[in-house]
Enzyme design. Structure first.
Site, PDB file in Angstrom:
ATOM      1  N   CYS A 199      -4.813  -3.247   2.597  1.00  0.00           N
ATOM      2  CA  CYS A 199      -4.555  -3.274   4.039  1.00  0.00           C
ATOM      3  C   CYS A 199      -5.775  -3.605   4.874  1.00  0.00           C
ATOM      4  O   CYS A 199      -6.181  -4.745   4.950  1.00  0.00           O
ATOM      5  CB  CYS A 199      -3.899  -1.968   4.480  1.00  0.00           C
ATOM      6  SG  CYS A 199      -3.119  -2.169   6.103  1.00  0.00           S
ATOM      7  N   LYS A 256      -9.346   1.710  -1.775  1.00  0.00           N
ATOM      8  CA  LYS A 256      -9.554   1.153  -0.423  1.00  0.00           C
ATOM      9  C   LYS A 256     -10.916   1.555   0.139  1.00  0.00           C
ATOM     10  O   LYS A 256     -11.257   2.750   0.175  1.00  0.00           O
ATOM     11  CB  LYS A 256      -8.429   1.637   0.487  1.00  0.00           C
ATOM     12  CG  LYS A 256      -8.440   1.057   1.885  1.00  0.00           C
ATOM     13  CD  LYS A 256      -7.179   1.522   2.609  1.00  0.00           C
ATOM     14  CE  LYS A 256      -7.019   0.945   3.995  1.00  0.00           C
ATOM     15  NZ  LYS A 256      -5.738   1.355   4.601  1.00  0.00           N
ATOM     16  N   GLU A 298       0.863  -1.190   0.000  1.00  0.00           N
ATOM     17  CA  GLU A 298       0.000   0.000   0.000  1.00  0.00           C
ATOM     18  C   GLU A 298       0.901   1.242   0.000  1.00  0.00           C
ATOM     19  O   GLU A 298       1.971   1.212   0.611  1.00  0.00           O
ATOM     20  CB  GLU A 298      -0.835  -0.059   1.295  1.00  0.00           C
ATOM     21  CG  GLU A 298      -1.652   1.163   1.611  1.00  0.00           C
ATOM     22  CD  GLU A 298      -2.297   1.065   3.011  1.00  0.00           C
ATOM     23  OE1 GLU A 298      -1.684   0.474   3.938  1.00  0.00           O
ATOM     24  OE2 GLU A 298      -3.414   1.581   3.178  1.00  0.00           O
TER      25      GLU A 298
HETATM   26  N1  CDV Z   1      -2.982   0.955   6.605  1.00  0.00           N
HETATM   27  C1  CDV Z   1      -3.920   0.287   7.304  1.00  0.00           C
HETATM   28  O1  CDV Z   1      -5.031   0.088   6.843  1.00  0.00           O
HETATM   29  N2  CDV Z   1      -3.577  -0.139   8.548  1.00  0.00           N
HETATM   30  C2  CDV Z   1      -4.478  -0.840   9.413  1.00  0.00           C
HETATM   31  C3  CDV Z   1      -4.191  -0.463  10.808  1.00  0.00           C
HETATM   32  C4  CDV Z   1      -5.017   0.583  11.359  1.00  0.00           C
HETATM   33  C5  CDV Z   1      -3.643  -1.359  11.750  1.00  0.00           C
HETATM   34  C6  CDV Z   1      -4.447  -2.338   9.190  1.00  0.00           C
HETATM   35  O2  CDV Z   1      -5.522  -2.918   9.094  1.00  0.00           O
HETATM   36  O3  CDV Z   1      -3.391  -2.942   9.153  1.00  0.00           O
END
Ligand code: CDV
Length: 355
Positions: free
Chosen positions: A203, A133, A47
């Site tokens: 993510c 996202k 990401e």
């Molecule tokens: N970049 C993210 O989406 N990070 C989140 C956090 C908040 C831990 C994740 O789900 O890994």
């Protein structure tokens, strides 16, 4: 006929606020070359691969942040991104790239800033899919505690508006059946299947069963996911009891492995996830753990370092079939008349208290 595919996660070590784009591009193209030497056909980057994970900061704390954004419609031509795709084209590699998108709205897509990834097909020489996202984590405003680690994605980005659309990827499997029933080689094998079906997420999307099931319902065979996961953020992650830094990192890695393996199993698909790792801006630790998982829920390959590293595996897409046809045969076993709450209700509604 096996439908094998050689896939790679390109984990990136830390970037910093002052990291130069040319330097990141040089590291990324070096990773592409390493993946090509292993015979990879597809490379997944993290990401927001080009920059430090800047949404941890307030907007006013990042002067010059315009330079962190790229126009999703000019990735193949802009000098800030083109070298990556030129290298991929030369090496014949497909690429998943996560980046911060500033969209002008050209070509009918919505304008604004998004946390985005694209799929570049080397055989087509073009971007064939884009995902923005959907589950933006964290808060809109920074925590009151000045030492807390923030995740202000709701401030920096709009929620993705392109849904979870799976797509077929051309040119990776020569035995893939086409619409006319033949393969690329002109054969007509009865058991041939189509080109690989892939889905992309970013993510935090990977923590939500809904993301995976949307792809599972389209017969996804490989889920691709770039991430930046903080190793230490007690305010953000809601821990049960105080943890040391080491305990927090171990738990964060465990939960990453859990969602990748568990959801791969429950949707009978492979996954390739690539993280940004190490300590960014001297203070902010990200977990590593880039990995490739199987439809049976196993980890096939996993990063060994917290820096730039290629994680590689050869997979056979037909390994998705037993799960899709038996245990998770959706057409046979799903009971959608009992699932109404999932799309009609967002937050928790508890049963009434007992008298
Ligand atoms: N970049 C993210 O989406 N990070 C989140 C956090 C908040 C831990 C994740 O789900 O890994």
């Amino acid at each position: 006929m096996p439908r094998t595919l050689k896939v790679a996660a390109a984990q990136l070590g830390a970037n910093h606020l002052n990291t130069k784009r040319a330097d990141v591009l040089a590291r990324m193209t070096a990773l592409l070359r390493s993946a090509a030497e292993l015979g990879a056909q597809l490379v997944v980057f993290p990401e927001t691969a080009f920059t430090t994970f800047f949404p941890r900061y307030r907007l006013d704390a990042v002067p010059g942040s315009d330079a962190y954004f790229d126009d999703g419609d000019t990735l193949l031509t802009s000098p800030n991104t083109r070298p990556l795709f030129d290298e991929a084209k030369t090496l014949g590699l497909d690429v998943y790239l996560g980046f911060a998108e500033r969209s002008t709205g050209a070509g009918g897509s919505s304008s604004g800033d998004y946390n985005t990834c694209v799929y570049y097909s080397a055989s087509r020489g073009e971007i064939i899919a884009k995902f923005r996202k959907i589950h933006l984590p964290g808060t809109l405003q920074p925590f009151e505690d000045p030492d807390a680690i923030n995740q202000l994605e709701k401030l920096w980005f709009k929620p993705g508006d392109l849904g979870f659309e799976a797509f077929r990827v051309p040119g990776l499997v020569s035995s893939a059946k086409k619409e006319n029933g033949k393969t690329e080689a002109g054969e007509d094998p009865l058991d041939a299947r189509g080109d690989p079906i892939m889905g992309m997420m970013i993510c935090n999307d990977r923590r939500w069963a809904e993301s995976w099931r949307c792809y599972g319902l389209q017969g996804v065979e490989v889920v691709l996911c770039g991430y930046n996961t903080t190793a230490w953020a007690p305010d953000l992650c809601g821990i049960r009891k105080p943890q040391t830094y080491e305990e927090s990192e171990i738990e964060s890695l465990f939960q990453h492995r859990l969602v990748m393996t568990g959801n791969s199993y429950m949707n009978s698909c492979f996954s390739v996830s690539a993280g940004k790792a190490g300590v960014e801006d001297e203070k902010f630790s990200l977990i590593a753990g880039s990995m490739i998982t199987s439809p049976d829920g196993y980890v096939l390959a996993e990063a060994k370092t917290k820096g730039d590293e290629i994680v590689f595996a050869e997979i056979d897409l037909d390994d998705c079939l037993p799960g899709k046809e038996m245990m998770f045969n959706f057409a046979r076993h799903r009971m959608i008349h009992q699932y109404g709450r999932i799309t009609s209700q967002t937050g928790v509604v508890e049963p009434p208290l007992l008298s």
